[in-house]
Design a protein around this motif. Structure first.
Motif, PDB file in Angstrom:
ATOM      1  N   SER A 145       2.811   1.767  -3.308  1.00 49.34           N
ATOM      2  CA  SER A 145       1.980   2.140  -4.452  1.00 49.34           C
ATOM      3  C   SER A 145       1.412   3.558  -4.313  1.00 49.34           C
ATOM      4  O   SER A 145       0.658   4.002  -5.170  1.00 49.34           O
ATOM      5  N   ASN A 146       1.789   4.261  -3.261  1.00 53.66           N
ATOM      6  CA  ASN A 146       1.299   5.617  -3.033  1.00 53.66           C
ATOM      7  C   ASN A 146       2.445   6.602  -3.275  1.00 53.66           C
ATOM      8  O   ASN A 146       3.322   6.771  -2.424  1.00 53.66           O
ATOM      9  N   ARG A 176       0.833  -1.199   0.000  1.00 51.06           N
ATOM     10  CA  ARG A 176       0.000   0.000   0.000  1.00 51.06           C
ATOM     11  C   ARG A 176       0.873   1.256   0.000  1.00 51.06           C
ATOM     12  O   ARG A 176       0.639   2.192  -0.764  1.00 51.06           O
ATOM     13  N   THR A 231       2.698   9.778  -3.118  1.00 58.53           N
ATOM     14  CA  THR A 231       2.826  10.844  -2.119  1.00 58.53           C
ATOM     15  C   THR A 231       3.593  10.352  -0.900  1.00 58.53           C
ATOM     16  O   THR A 231       4.489  11.047  -0.397  1.00 58.53           O
ATOM     17  N   LEU A 232       3.249   9.158  -0.413  1.00 58.68           N
ATOM     18  CA  LEU A 232       3.967   8.605   0.743  1.00 58.68           C
ATOM     19  C   LEU A 232       5.426   8.318   0.412  1.00 58.68           C
ATOM     20  O   LEU A 232       6.320   8.593   1.225  1.00 58.68           O
TER      21      LEU A 232
END
Length: 87
Positions: free
Chosen positions: A57-58, A54, A60-61
């Protein structure tokens, strides 16, 4: 990764489940039909893996993580005392 046949897993289910949980290993469960092959892992490891996927795949993170690593490498960090929760 250790492999065990479906019938071997069935005969020693408790042992293999303890091994997966205690050793943080995955277990490949094989069958005659390769489409029926499965992997057994602890819930803790599964949760960790899905959380990692998760995060990865982000974008921004990932950007925040990279910026933080750069700040640490440049020594631009501050140390703070831990805040004790109210009783």
């Amino acid at each position: 990764m250790e492999a065990v046949s479906y019938s071997g897993l069935r005969k020693n289910l408790k042992h293999y489940l303890q091994q997966v949980n205690d050793d943080a290993t995955t277990l490949l469960v094989t069958n005659r039909d390769n489409d029926d092959t499965a992997v057994v892992m602890s819930k803790r490891d599964y949760d960790s893996m899905t959380e990692t996927l998760r995060i990865m795949s982000n974008p921004t993170l990932i950007d925040k993580i990279r910026r933080g690593k750069t700040q640490i490498a440049k020594g631009k960090t501050k140390q703070h005392e831990l805040i004790e929760p109210d009783d």
